[in-house]
Design a protein around this motif. Structure first.
Motif, PDB file in Angstrom:
ATOM      1  N   GLN A 194      -6.066  12.464   1.773  1.00 12.06           N
ATOM      2  CA  GLN A 194      -5.550  13.055   3.003  1.00 12.06           C
ATOM      3  C   GLN A 194      -5.754  12.123   4.192  1.00 12.06           C
ATOM      4  O   GLN A 194      -4.877  11.986   5.061  1.00 12.06           O
ATOM      5  CB  GLN A 194      -6.234  14.396   3.250  1.00 12.06           C
ATOM      6  N   SER A 195      -6.899  11.469   4.234  1.00  6.75           N
ATOM      7  CA  SER A 195      -7.192  10.549   5.335  1.00  6.75           C
ATOM      8  C   SER A 195      -6.246   9.350   5.314  1.00  6.75           C
ATOM      9  O   SER A 195      -5.739   8.914   6.358  1.00  6.75           O
ATOM     10  CB  SER A 195      -8.647  10.069   5.228  1.00  6.75           C
ATOM     11  N   LYS A 231       0.800  -1.219   0.000  1.00  2.00           N
ATOM     12  CA  LYS A 231       0.000   0.000   0.000  1.00  2.00           C
ATOM     13  C   LYS A 231       0.839   1.279   0.000  1.00  2.00           C
ATOM     14  O   LYS A 231       0.500   2.251  -0.681  1.00  2.00           O
ATOM     15  CB  LYS A 231      -0.951  -0.002   1.192  1.00  2.00           C
ATOM     16  N   LEU A 232       1.928   1.300   0.755  1.00  2.00           N
ATOM     17  CA  LEU A 232       2.701   2.538   0.888  1.00  2.00           C
ATOM     18  C   LEU A 232       3.252   3.005  -0.450  1.00  2.00           C
ATOM     19  O   LEU A 232       3.044   4.158  -0.854  1.00  2.00           O
ATOM     20  CB  LEU A 232       3.844   2.347   1.882  1.00  2.00           C
ATOM     21  N   ASN A 233       3.971   2.127  -1.155  1.00  2.00           N
ATOM     22  CA  ASN A 233       4.573   2.536  -2.427  1.00  2.00           C
ATOM     23  C   ASN A 233       3.508   2.885  -3.468  1.00  2.00           C
ATOM     24  O   ASN A 233       3.666   3.852  -4.224  1.00  2.00           O
ATOM     25  CB  ASN A 233       5.480   1.429  -2.958  1.00  2.00           C
ATOM     26  N   LYS A 236      10.392   9.791   7.372  1.00  2.00           N
ATOM     27  CA  LYS A 236      10.414   8.610   8.238  1.00  2.00           C
ATOM     28  C   LYS A 236      10.161   7.328   7.454  1.00  2.00           C
ATOM     29  O   LYS A 236      10.526   6.239   7.902  1.00  2.00           O
ATOM     30  CB  LYS A 236       9.372   8.769   9.347  1.00  2.00           C
ATOM     31  N   LYS A 237       9.525   7.464   6.300  1.00  2.00           N
ATOM     32  CA  LYS A 237       9.259   6.305   5.440  1.00  2.00           C
ATOM     33  C   LYS A 237      10.203   6.252   4.234  1.00  2.00           C
ATOM     34  O   LYS A 237      10.025   5.455   3.316  1.00  2.00           O
ATOM     35  CB  LYS A 237       7.813   6.350   4.929  1.00  2.00           C
ATOM     36  N   GLY A 238      11.198   7.160   4.220  1.00  2.00           N
ATOM     37  CA  GLY A 238      12.205   7.116   3.162  1.00  2.00           C
ATOM     38  C   GLY A 238      11.886   7.910   1.918  1.00  2.00           C
ATOM     39  O   GLY A 238      12.466   7.653   0.855  1.00  2.00           O
ATOM     40  N   PHE A 239      11.001   8.902   2.018  1.00  2.00           N
ATOM     41  CA  PHE A 239      10.635   9.720   0.870  1.00  2.00           C
ATOM     42  C   PHE A 239      10.881  11.204   1.166  1.00  2.00           C
ATOM     43  O   PHE A 239      11.013  11.610   2.320  1.00  2.00           O
ATOM     44  CB  PHE A 239       9.158   9.516   0.503  1.00  2.00           C
ATOM     45  N   HIS A 240      10.909  11.998   0.095  1.00  2.00           N
ATOM     46  CA  HIS A 240      11.061  13.450   0.244  1.00  2.00           C
ATOM     47  C   HIS A 240      10.330  14.163  -0.886  1.00  2.00           C
ATOM     48  O   HIS A 240      10.408  13.763  -2.047  1.00  2.00           O
ATOM     49  CB  HIS A 240      12.531  13.861   0.229  1.00  2.00           C
ATOM     50  N   LEU A 241       9.634  15.233  -0.535  1.00  2.00           N
ATOM     51  CA  LEU A 241       8.896  16.048  -1.509  1.00  2.00           C
ATOM     52  C   LEU A 241       9.638  17.337  -1.795  1.00  2.00           C
ATOM     53  O   LEU A 241       9.992  18.074  -0.871  1.00  2.00           O
ATOM     54  CB  LEU A 241       7.502  16.374  -0.951  1.00  2.00           C
ATOM     55  N   ASP A 242       9.879  17.608  -3.069  1.00  2.00           N
ATOM     56  CA  ASP A 242      10.401  18.900  -3.524  1.00  2.00           C
ATOM     57  C   ASP A 242       9.220  19.643  -4.142  1.00  2.00           C
ATOM     58  O   ASP A 242       8.687  19.234  -5.176  1.00  2.00           O
ATOM     59  CB  ASP A 242      11.519  18.686  -4.542  1.00  2.00           C
ATOM     60  N   TYR A 243       8.818  20.741  -3.525  1.00  2.00           N
ATOM     61  CA  TYR A 243       7.546  21.398  -3.849  1.00  2.00           C
ATOM     62  C   TYR A 243       7.805  22.856  -4.185  1.00  2.00           C
ATOM     63  O   TYR A 243       8.370  23.603  -3.383  1.00  2.00           O
ATOM     64  CB  TYR A 243       6.630  21.295  -2.633  1.00  2.00           C
ATOM     65  N   LEU A 262      -1.326   6.033   6.990  1.00  2.00           N
ATOM     66  CA  LEU A 262      -0.067   5.419   6.556  1.00  2.00           C
ATOM     67  C   LEU A 262       1.143   6.015   7.264  1.00  2.00           C
ATOM     68  O   LEU A 262       2.125   5.321   7.533  1.00  2.00           O
ATOM     69  CB  LEU A 262       0.099   5.566   5.041  1.00  2.00           C
ATOM     70  N   PHE A 263       1.082   7.314   7.548  1.00  2.00           N
ATOM     71  CA  PHE A 263       2.245   7.996   8.121  1.00  2.00           C
ATOM     72  C   PHE A 263       2.073   8.282   9.614  1.00  2.00           C
ATOM     73  O   PHE A 263       2.832   9.061  10.192  1.00  2.00           O
ATOM     74  CB  PHE A 263       2.529   9.276   7.333  1.00  2.00           C
ATOM     75  N   ASN A 264       1.061   7.645  10.212  1.00  2.00           N
ATOM     76  CA  ASN A 264       0.897   7.659  11.671  1.00  2.00           C
ATOM     77  C   ASN A 264       0.811   9.072  12.258  1.00  2.00           C
ATOM     78  O   ASN A 264       1.540   9.427  13.190  1.00  2.00           O
ATOM     79  CB  ASN A 264       2.049   6.890  12.345  1.00  2.00           C
ATOM     80  N   ILE A 265      -0.077   9.887  11.702  1.00  2.00           N
ATOM     81  CA  ILE A 265      -0.280  11.236  12.221  1.00  2.00           C
ATOM     82  C   ILE A 265      -1.110  11.140  13.499  1.00  2.00           C
ATOM     83  O   ILE A 265      -2.206  10.569  13.478  1.00  2.00           O
ATOM     84  CB  ILE A 265      -1.021  12.128  11.200  1.00  2.00           C
ATOM     85  N   PRO A 266      -0.625  11.667  14.622  1.00  2.00           N
ATOM     86  CA  PRO A 266      -1.416  11.640  15.864  1.00  2.00           C
ATOM     87  C   PRO A 266      -2.767  12.333  15.670  1.00  2.00           C
ATOM     88  O   PRO A 266      -2.867  13.340  14.964  1.00  2.00           O
ATOM     89  CB  PRO A 266      -0.539  12.405  16.862  1.00  2.00           C
ATOM     90  N   GLN A 267      -3.791  11.793  16.297  1.00  2.00           N
ATOM     91  CA  GLN A 267      -5.147  12.319  16.119  1.00  2.00           C
ATOM     92  C   GLN A 267      -5.301  13.738  16.643  1.00  2.00           C
ATOM     93  O   GLN A 267      -6.175  14.480  16.193  1.00  2.00           O
ATOM     94  CB  GLN A 267      -6.157  11.391  16.804  1.00  2.00           C
TER      95      GLN A 267
END
Length: 481
Positions: A154-155, A123-125, A201-208, A160-165
């Motif tokens: 967004q949900s 699912k992640l990839n 934390k999951k090994g990715f990076h966004l250039d925006y 997937l990235f364990n965002i605290p509620q």
């Protein structure tokens, strides 16, 4: 304050007169997907509607059989020849930008349904490649996305990235911040940094990039250093990024985002640059030779005894000094080290001299440091000459003109020395020590601490992190229909 290393890595693709031209508007870049056997990780395939969106945002695509054009397109997009043919076929069937955009939007709904049926370990990839990447591409380009689909993406990110509620969803914050900017508001760079904290934390990076409307997600290939303290409360991290889906990358070998302690280096562009240098050594001429009348006029105005023939000979011999006998993989690896030094110096200058904000002074500092300490001092000098030449031509700052005169003279003289490398590094140190900034007339920071603390960190981090490069950095990026 962000630092972009403005190295022109990718030139405009040739226009082929016999080509069938698709009338597609030029925008910016995005996404791709690949298999890297060295890492053993397999990425989900990017779906063709997203690939078509990325590619047509990156350039005007020309459907042609011209070998040079196809070779250039392969190199700059990360796609194989077969994949390019598949793209051509898709674009012939969907020739307008409206169709391409609509298809990409419709594909998001299909991808969301496909995502739900995937096993957890895939699912992640799949999410990163076929949901998050195209979604952000559409958001940054101000394209409409189905609200329900956007909310679901967004949900899923939060799960997937364990965002605290009890914390705001950083993807929601980035999207809303982008929309606020498009309505005339101010965009906070912290939105991107917060999202990247979770992606990293999951090994990715966004250039925006909002101004040029691009959103590239990379895989973090390896870490040179992470969270290393330079001063109390001031850290530095250096990451090497790899392209993971077909797109046109921004033409920067490395960069440091504004307001961040992180530095990023784009691996794929170093491989392409290494190939250009190898080709230059075969042809025995600089890859971008001086030829215009403006250069001659500039040299004459500075009193330099140089013409095109001499200038091109010097540039070629500088490259030959460093690169002769080196394999493609060695050159790629060492160019990455050059960029790491350059970008690290930007970060250290940001900490030590926050008042030094003129980009020209910052680049002189970083280019000189790279030439002094890098594995390739002659390439470093050549880079600085080419950079100074270009910016003096545009600005006519006296200090840049004086620096250019000194650099050309040093290049010519150093090539004639018996102990050329030692001679060159010593002279470059003197130039660094004597340079005073255009803005503020200040000296640059002392190099001793950079040499004693940062340089060993870079070298040991690179040695332990970077495996010996393969003949090619990875398998061709994969995509699906």
């Amino acid at each position: 304050m962000g630092r972009l290393r403005s190295v022109s890595v990718m030139k405009n693709i040739k226009v082929v007169l016999s080509a069938i031209i698709l009338t597609l508007v030029v925008f910016t870049t995005n996404s791709s997907c690949s298999r890297d056997k060295r890492l053993g990780d397999v990425f989900s395939e990017m779906k063709m509607p997203y690939v078509a969106l990325n590619m047509t945002l990156g350039t005007r695509i020309i459907i042609t059989n011209d070998r040079e054009y196809l070779k250039e397109l392969e190199k700059k997009s990360g796609m194989s020849r077969k994949q390019i043919r598949e793209l051509f076929k898709y674009l012939q069937e969907n020739p307008t930008r409206d169709e391409i955009r609509k298809n990409a939007c419709d594909e998001i709904s299909k991808s969301l349904k496909e995502f739900q049926n995937l096993p957890d370990n895939k699912k992640l990839n799949f999410y990163v490649i076929n949901l998050l990447a195209p979604y952000l591409t559409m958001i940054v380009n101000n394209f409409n996305v189905n609200d329900t689909d956007g909310e679901e993406i967004q949900s899923i990110f939060a799960k997937l990235f364990n965002i605290p509620q009890n914390q705001a969803n950083p993807l929601f914050e980035l999207v809303e911040g982008t929309r606020h900017y498009r309505r005339g508001g101010i965009f906070r760079s912290s939105h991107t940094h917060e999202l990247n904290d979770y992606l990293g934390k999951k090994g990715f990076h966004l250039d925006y990039g909002l101004r040029r409307s691009y959103a590239n997600i990379f895989k973090i290939e390896y870490v040179i250093c992470k969270g290393k303290e330079w001063r109390p409360g001031e850290n530095i991290s250096i990451f090497v990024l790899r392209q993971i889906y077909p797109n046109f990358l921004e033409s920067k070998l490395g960069y440091a985002p504004a307001g961040s302690s992180d530095v990023f280096i784009i691996k794929d562009l170093h491989y392409n640059l290494a190939k250009k240098y190898k080709n230059e050594l075969r042809k025995k001429t600089p890859r971008i030779p001086f030829s215009d009348r403006g250069s001659q006029q500039l040299w004459n105005s500075l009193g330099l005894d140089i013409d095109h023939l001499k200038a091109n000979r010097i540039l070629y011999e500088l490259a030959y000094k460093d690169l002769s006998g080196g394999s493609l993989s060695q050159i790629e690896r060492n160019l990455i080290i050059q960029t790491a030094i350059h970008e690290a110096k930007h970060r250290i200058d940001e900490i030590e001299m926050p008042e030094m904000r003129l980009n020209l002074d910052l680049e002189v500092s970083a280019y000189l440091t790279t030439a002094i300490f890098g594995i390739y001092p002659f390439i470093g000098l050549r880079d600085l000459i080419e950079w100074t030449e270009g910016y003096y031509r545009n600005t006519r700052y006296t200090k840049l003109g004086n620096l250019l005169v000194e650099l050309w003279a040093l290049a010519d003289k150093s090539l004639k020395q018996d102990d050329a490398e030692k001679f060159l590094r010593a002279k470059l140190r003197k130039i660094y020590e004597n340079y005073t900034t255009i803005q503020g007339n200040d000296n640059l920071i002392n190099q001793n601490e950079f040499e004693q603390r940062m340089l060993p960190l870079l070298m040991s981090g690179l040695s332990s992190s970077i495996p010996p490069p393969d003949p090619r950095p990875s398998q061709p990026l994969s995509l699906s229909r």
